[in-house]
Design a protein around this motif. Structure first.
Motif, PDB file in Angstrom:
ATOM      1  N   GLN A 168      35.515   2.538 -44.381  1.00 40.03           N
ATOM      2  CA  GLN A 168      34.150   2.732 -44.872  1.00 40.03           C
ATOM      3  C   GLN A 168      33.499   1.384 -45.223  1.00 40.03           C
ATOM      4  OE1 GLN A 168      33.707   5.004 -48.599  1.00 40.03           O
ATOM      5  NE2 GLN A 168      32.546   6.503 -47.424  1.00 40.03           N
ATOM      6  N   ASP A 228      29.872  10.046 -55.277  1.00 38.28           N
ATOM      7  CA  ASP A 228      28.983  10.558 -54.229  1.00 38.28           C
ATOM      8  C   ASP A 228      27.842  11.373 -54.849  1.00 38.28           C
ATOM      9  OD1 ASP A 228      30.678   9.415 -52.392  1.00 38.28           O
ATOM     10  OD2 ASP A 228      31.194  11.267 -51.343  1.00 38.28           O
ATOM     11  N   ASN A 257      35.309  10.398 -41.479  1.00 35.92           N
ATOM     12  CA  ASN A 257      36.277  10.273 -42.567  1.00 35.92           C
ATOM     13  C   ASN A 257      37.634  10.571 -41.923  1.00 35.92           C
ATOM     14  OD1 ASN A 257      37.709  10.350 -44.978  1.00 35.92           O
ATOM     15  ND2 ASN A 257      36.350  11.765 -46.011  1.00 35.92           N
ATOM     16  N   ARG A 284      42.287  15.534 -42.554  1.00 35.28           N
ATOM     17  CA  ARG A 284      42.859  15.410 -43.896  1.00 35.28           C
ATOM     18  C   ARG A 284      44.318  15.851 -43.930  1.00 35.28           C
ATOM     19  NH1 ARG A 284      38.181  14.630 -47.116  1.00 35.28           N
ATOM     20  NH2 ARG A 284      39.309  14.905 -49.064  1.00 35.28           N
ATOM     21  N   ARG A 290      44.229  17.967 -56.609  1.00 35.88           N
ATOM     22  CA  ARG A 290      42.819  17.588 -56.695  1.00 35.88           C
ATOM     23  C   ARG A 290      42.124  17.967 -55.383  1.00 35.88           C
ATOM     24  NH1 ARG A 290      39.380  14.217 -53.284  1.00 35.88           N
ATOM     25  NH2 ARG A 290      37.479  13.991 -54.482  1.00 35.88           N
ATOM     26  N   ASN A 336      43.553  13.814 -48.142  1.00 35.90           N
ATOM     27  CA  ASN A 336      42.606  12.864 -47.560  1.00 35.90           C
ATOM     28  C   ASN A 336      43.192  12.336 -46.251  1.00 35.90           C
ATOM     29  OD1 ASN A 336      39.951  11.749 -48.487  1.00 35.90           O
ATOM     30  ND2 ASN A 336      40.940  11.894 -50.495  1.00 35.90           N
TER      31      ASN A 336
HETATM   32  C1  TF8 Z   1      37.131  12.718 -51.092  1.00 33.77           C
HETATM   33  C2  TF8 Z   1      36.469  12.157 -49.853  1.00 33.77           C
HETATM   34  C3  TF8 Z   1      36.115  10.693 -50.190  1.00 33.77           C
HETATM   35  C4  TF8 Z   1      34.808  10.265 -49.561  1.00 33.77           C
HETATM   36  C5  TF8 Z   1      34.411   8.835 -49.898  1.00 33.77           C
HETATM   37  C6  TF8 Z   1      34.337   8.542 -51.355  1.00 33.77           C
HETATM   38  O1  TF8 Z   1      38.323  12.996 -51.055  1.00 33.77           O
HETATM   39  O2  TF8 Z   1      37.270  12.270 -48.723  1.00 33.77           O
HETATM   40  O3  TF8 Z   1      37.130   9.882 -49.773  1.00 33.77           O
HETATM   41  O4  TF8 Z   1      33.788  11.100 -49.974  1.00 33.77           O
HETATM   42  O5  TF8 Z   1      33.188   8.608 -49.291  1.00 33.77           O
HETATM   43  O6  TF8 Z   1      36.434  12.864 -52.069  1.00 33.77           O
END
Ligand code: TF8
Length: 337
Positions: free
Chosen positions: A45, A77, A150, A153, A174, A214
């Motif tokens: 990013q 965000d 992104n 995940r 989380r 993530n």
């Molecule tokens: C999360 C997202 C974040 C993104 C990043 C902050 O786990 O995947 O990694 O929103 O832009 O919150």
């Protein structure tokens, strides 16, 4: 004397009602643009944000100055989105998932197992339905420029390797502050806790939560390997990022200025997707080197998880509407061929 002048002015205003306030279509003014993001400078990013700033400077002869703010230094965000809507900040990049509270249609991208390859995601996101969802932001005071990656995940935690559905039981996980993610992991049996990303590392470090999910890139760039033992390759959902602009600010830009920002956002997107894919391809080996214990999930178990997630998918349909959901499915199928 006064009357004709007033008449001329009135006529001029009727011909071009915005002439008095707007800049010329081809004018480029000196402007400072605050561009915020949540990950570290040294992340996919951060690298793409830097490239975006360079491209904007190049294309505007240095008149448009993008100042990048990483590591959520302008806020999470959610906080940045509010700042954009209010006009206190110009630009940001972040997860579409954190926009669902503002524009419910964004939830369509949270559908578990929607895409099976990054190229398929590109085709749908860059196609008409991707644009349609993005344009929904405008009525809420945001302008979406492009989607960045992104990524797929994957799950990390400190309790146990997740090898089957039952392993989620009791894991305090989380999730992004978003109803679809919350539902999905509750259905898996985890104790799902919504938390902004900016608070995640500390929450893992202090063991306030046991795990998170993530892409490999983020697990690496945010150093989650320092505070997480097990990594389970689930690829349960593809997360897009989205570059957004304050509409209040955008509407005051000239056509040329808008074009410069759009073109630079596209260049940064193409760079970012390639960079992210290259990094993801080597990240797993690096995370193993850093000491993480990695496991894959048996396809039959993945199938069980998919079935378990079905009510969360129904919730996406209820949120975004059957028509949009079907349209996205149809474009995804077309892109899979
Ligand atoms: C999360 C997202 C974040 C993104 C990043 C902050 O786990 O995947 O990694 O929103 O832009 O919150």
């Amino acid at each position: 004397m006064k009357r004709p002048l007033l008449a001329i002015l009135t006529a001029a205003m009727l011909c071009s009602p915005l002439a008095a306030v707007s800049v010329h279509a081809d004018e480029v003014r000196s402007r400072m643009i605050r561009f915020g993001y949540g990950l570290n400078e040294n992340s996919n990013q951060g690298r793409a944000a830097k490239l975006f700033a360079e491209e904007v400077a190049k294309a505007s002869d240095g008149k448009l100055k993008v100042r990048t703010f990483g590591a959520a230094s302008l806020g999470s965000d959610d906080q940045m989105q509010s700042a954009l809507i209010g006009g206190a900040q110009e630009m940001m990049v972040g997860s579409t998932a954190t926009l669902v509270g503002i524009t419910k249609e964004m939830a369509v991208w949270d559908t578990p197992f929607l895409f099976s390859s990054a190229e398929q995601a590109d085709a749908v996101l860059d196609g008409p339905v991707g644009r349609q969802v993005m344009d929904k932001l405008e009525e809420k005071g945001l302008v979406g420029l492009v989607y960045w990656e992104n990524g797929f995940r994957n799950l990390t935690n400190n309790t146990r390797p997740i090898t089957r559905l039952e392993d989620f039981s009791g894991v305090k996980l989380r999730v992004m502050p978003n109803p679809v993610f919350l539902d999905t992991f509750k259905l898996m049996g985890a104790n799902a806790v919504p938390l902004p990303f900016s608070e995640l590392f500390t929450a893992l470090e202090t063991k306030a939560v046991d795990g998170q999910e993530n892409p490999f890139n983020t697990i690496l760039s945010s150093k989650f390997y320092e505070v997480q033992k097990y990594l389970t390759v689930t690829n349960h959902v593809y997360s897009p990022w989205i570059v957004t602009v304050s509409k209040r600010w955008w509407d005051g830009l000239s056509q040329t200025e808008q074009n410069i920002l759009m073109e630079a956002a596209k260049k940064a997107r193409d760079f970012e997707r390639q960079d992210t894919r290259e990094e993801a391809a080597r990240a797993l080996a690096e995370l193993k080197d850093k000491g993480m214990q990695i496991n894959e999930v048996d396809p039959a178990e993945v199938q069980r998880m998919r079935e378990q997630a079905a009510p969360a998918i129904q919730k996406v349909v209820d949120t975004v509407g059957q028509q949009l959901f079907d349209q996205v499915q149809a474009e995804a199928e077309k892109a899979a061929l």
